[in-house]
Write an enzyme that holds these catalytic residues in place. Sequence first.
Site, PDB file in Angstrom:
ATOM      1  N   ASN A   1      27.012  53.711  55.263  1.00 45.51           N
ATOM      2  CA  ASN A   1      26.947  52.256  55.431  1.00 45.51           C
ATOM      3  C   ASN A   1      27.858  51.876  56.596  1.00 45.51           C
ATOM      4  O   ASN A   1      29.077  51.860  56.450  1.00 45.51           O
ATOM      5  CB  ASN A   1      27.410  51.570  54.129  1.00 45.51           C
ATOM      6  CG  ASN A   1      27.497  50.066  54.279  1.00 45.51           C
ATOM      7  OD1 ASN A   1      26.962  49.495  55.231  1.00 45.51           O
ATOM      8  ND2 ASN A   1      28.164  49.413  53.328  1.00 45.51           N
ATOM      9  N   TRP A   2      27.216  51.592  57.731  1.00 45.10           N
ATOM     10  CA  TRP A   2      28.004  51.307  58.936  1.00 45.10           C
ATOM     11  C   TRP A   2      28.596  49.898  58.923  1.00 45.10           C
ATOM     12  O   TRP A   2      29.409  49.568  59.781  1.00 45.10           O
ATOM     13  CB  TRP A   2      27.126  51.453  60.184  1.00 45.10           C
ATOM     14  CG  TRP A   2      26.638  52.846  60.450  1.00 45.10           C
ATOM     15  CD1 TRP A   2      26.811  53.963  59.676  1.00 45.10           C
ATOM     16  CD2 TRP A   2      25.884  53.280  61.589  1.00 45.10           C
ATOM     17  NE1 TRP A   2      26.211  55.050  60.251  1.00 45.10           N
ATOM     18  CE2 TRP A   2      25.629  54.658  61.430  1.00 45.10           C
ATOM     19  CE3 TRP A   2      25.386  52.634  62.724  1.00 45.10           C
ATOM     20  CZ2 TRP A   2      24.905  55.400  62.369  1.00 45.10           C
ATOM     21  CZ3 TRP A   2      24.661  53.368  63.648  1.00 45.10           C
ATOM     22  CH2 TRP A   2      24.440  54.738  63.473  1.00 45.10           C
ATOM     23  N   LYS A   3      28.158  49.056  58.028  1.00 42.73           N
ATOM     24  CA  LYS A   3      28.595  47.644  57.982  1.00 42.73           C
ATOM     25  C   LYS A   3      28.375  47.012  59.365  1.00 42.73           C
ATOM     26  O   LYS A   3      27.396  47.325  60.029  1.00 42.73           O
ATOM     27  CB  LYS A   3      30.039  47.547  57.509  1.00 42.73           C
ATOM     28  CG  LYS A   3      30.272  48.353  56.230  1.00 42.73           C
ATOM     29  CD  LYS A   3      31.556  48.048  55.561  1.00 42.73           C
ATOM     30  CE  LYS A   3      31.741  49.017  54.399  1.00 42.73           C
ATOM     31  NZ  LYS A   3      32.826  48.666  53.519  1.00 42.73           N
TER      32      LYS A   3
ATOM     33  N   HIS B   1      25.615  45.258  47.510  1.00 46.67           N
ATOM     34  CA  HIS B   1      26.940  45.741  47.926  1.00 46.67           C
ATOM     35  C   HIS B   1      27.978  44.682  47.563  1.00 46.67           C
ATOM     36  O   HIS B   1      27.715  43.475  47.677  1.00 46.67           O
ATOM     37  CB  HIS B   1      26.944  46.016  49.430  1.00 46.67           C
ATOM     38  CG  HIS B   1      28.162  46.759  49.872  1.00 46.67           C
ATOM     39  ND1 HIS B   1      29.375  46.131  50.068  1.00 46.67           N
ATOM     40  CD2 HIS B   1      28.374  48.075  50.124  1.00 46.67           C
ATOM     41  CE1 HIS B   1      30.276  47.032  50.441  1.00 46.67           C
ATOM     42  NE2 HIS B   1      29.693  48.218  50.471  1.00 46.67           N
TER      43      HIS B   1
ATOM     44  N   GLU C   1      30.441  43.554  49.075  1.00 46.41           N
ATOM     45  CA  GLU C   1      30.767  42.590  50.138  1.00 46.41           C
ATOM     46  C   GLU C   1      29.716  41.483  50.203  1.00 46.41           C
ATOM     47  O   GLU C   1      30.028  40.341  50.540  1.00 46.41           O
ATOM     48  CB  GLU C   1      30.897  43.322  51.482  1.00 46.41           C
ATOM     49  CG  GLU C   1      32.193  44.116  51.545  1.00 46.41           C
ATOM     50  CD  GLU C   1      32.169  45.328  52.467  1.00 46.41           C
ATOM     51  OE1 GLU C   1      31.242  45.452  53.289  1.00 46.41           O
ATOM     52  OE2 GLU C   1      33.073  46.170  52.341  1.00 46.41           O
TER      53      GLU C   1
ATOM     54  N   GLU D   1      30.333  51.755  43.001  1.00 46.46           N
ATOM     55  CA  GLU D   1      31.376  51.496  43.996  1.00 46.46           C
ATOM     56  C   GLU D   1      32.434  50.583  43.389  1.00 46.46           C
ATOM     57  O   GLU D   1      32.282  49.352  43.416  1.00 46.46           O
ATOM     58  CB  GLU D   1      30.769  50.816  45.223  1.00 46.46           C
ATOM     59  CG  GLU D   1      29.729  51.645  45.942  1.00 46.46           C
ATOM     60  CD  GLU D   1      29.694  51.308  47.416  1.00 46.46           C
ATOM     61  OE1 GLU D   1      29.918  52.214  48.214  1.00 46.46           O
ATOM     62  OE2 GLU D   1      29.481  50.140  47.771  1.00 46.46           O
TER      63      GLU D   1
ATOM     64  N   GLY E   1      37.124  50.634  51.099  1.00 49.44           N
ATOM     65  CA  GLY E   1      37.900  50.357  52.309  1.00 49.44           C
ATOM     66  C   GLY E   1      39.409  50.297  52.091  1.00 49.44           C
ATOM     67  O   GLY E   1      40.150  49.876  52.975  1.00 49.44           O
TER      68      GLY E   1
ATOM     69  N   SER F   1      36.102  54.762  49.529  1.00 51.32           N
ATOM     70  CA  SER F   1      37.079  55.639  50.191  1.00 51.32           C
ATOM     71  C   SER F   1      36.784  57.120  49.974  1.00 51.32           C
ATOM     72  O   SER F   1      37.703  57.937  49.851  1.00 51.32           O
ATOM     73  CB  SER F   1      38.510  55.289  49.748  1.00 51.32           C
ATOM     74  OG  SER F   1      38.820  53.964  50.124  1.00 51.32           O
TER      75      SER F   1
ATOM     76  N   GLY G   1      31.415  54.470  53.637  1.00 51.20           N
ATOM     77  CA  GLY G   1      31.664  53.406  54.609  1.00 51.20           C
ATOM     78  C   GLY G   1      32.401  53.955  55.822  1.00 51.20           C
ATOM     79  O   GLY G   1      31.805  54.561  56.714  1.00 51.20           O
ATOM     80  N   GLY G   2      33.713  53.789  55.838  1.00 52.30           N
ATOM     81  CA  GLY G   2      34.531  54.155  56.998  1.00 52.30           C
ATOM     82  C   GLY G   2      34.268  55.558  57.536  1.00 52.30           C
ATOM     83  O   GLY G   2      34.116  55.744  58.754  1.00 52.30           O
TER      84      GLY G   2
HETATM   85  C1  PEP Z   1      31.125  50.978  51.238  1.00 53.67           C
HETATM   86  O1  PEP Z   1      31.390  49.935  51.832  1.00 53.67           O
HETATM   87  O2  PEP Z   1      30.012  51.133  50.733  1.00 53.67           O
HETATM   88  C2  PEP Z   1      32.167  51.989  51.173  1.00 53.67           C
HETATM   89  C3  PEP Z   1      32.049  52.934  50.287  1.00 53.67           C
HETATM   90  O3  PEP Z   1      33.216  51.876  52.058  1.00 53.67           O
HETATM   91  P1  PEP Z   1      34.440  52.900  52.260  1.00 53.67           P
HETATM   92  O4  PEP Z   1      33.875  54.292  52.192  1.00 53.67           O
HETATM   93  O5  PEP Z   1      34.997  52.568  53.590  1.00 53.67           O
HETATM   94  O6  PEP Z   1      35.395  52.654  51.142  1.00 53.67           O
END
Ligand code: PEP
Length: 267
Positions: free
Chosen positions: A25-27, A111, A113, A183, A189, A229, A250-251
């Site tokens: 997930n590049w956001k 998600h 967010e 999640e 994040g 994370s 994500g990151g």
């Molecule tokens: C996400 O936003 O779906 C996610 C898992 O982010 P991160 O890996 O950065 O915690």
Amino acid sequence: MFTEFLIQECAYDNMSNRKKIIAGNWKMNLSLPEAKNLIQEIIANPKNKNQVTKIFFPPFLTIPIVSGLVNNSDYFMGAQNCHEQVSGAYTGEVSAKMVSESGCTYVLIGHSERRQFFNENNGQLTQKIKSALENNLHVVFCVGESLLDRKSEKHFDSVGIQLHEVLQNFDATDLNKIVLAYEPVWAIGTGETASPLQAQEMHAFIRRTIKEMFGIEAALQISILYGGSCNATNARELFACPDVDGGLIGGASLKAYDFSQIIQSFS
Ligand code: PEP
């Protein structure tokens, strides 16, 4: 308590054919040149040619540009959201049909967010999933508890409600095109990952809930991803949990080396 499900059902588990999935997930990140470089580097890595289903979730405008680069059955494109209506006066929105036409086969729904910053509720998420399925998209549906719910030991209740309120509107056939992502909001994040035990007990709880709602076959076939994370260092121990079928990243999905390491983290 929730690992009991596995012990009782493990005889069936060998018969299940669950997909292993790593989704990035590049956001709202990466310029077009950065996006192209990232995808090209990941695709060029021969060690990434494995049985794992790999999905990229770039921002909408990046999708048509980079989807030509993943023109093989190893990699899939997805959108991070879609609107529930087919068309109309919804300024700034993109329909499931448009997502499908842009070369995507997946869409991310629910998600945290989107729930938090865009006030998406379970009713709206249900409509989005309906629209996605009608347009032949696979759905990655996200659920997870807040830090407050975790601290007050309401995490199973919180995730159970999110699952029930949305999935009660679907049947077992629909479920064939739905992947779940657990999640925990406190892990997204933040650098704070759920422990393998925390992940496993929640994934087993989710699978048990699916069994109660749709039956054992559906429970054993549905892939449940962990997100929050997850990185190149902790992925292997998370994916070793029997009910964790991969990750929503994500990151760490923004770096070719890290994402490739995660793709290669199944034993
Ligand atoms: C996400 O936003 O779906 C996610 C898992 O982010 P991160 O890996 O950065 O915690």
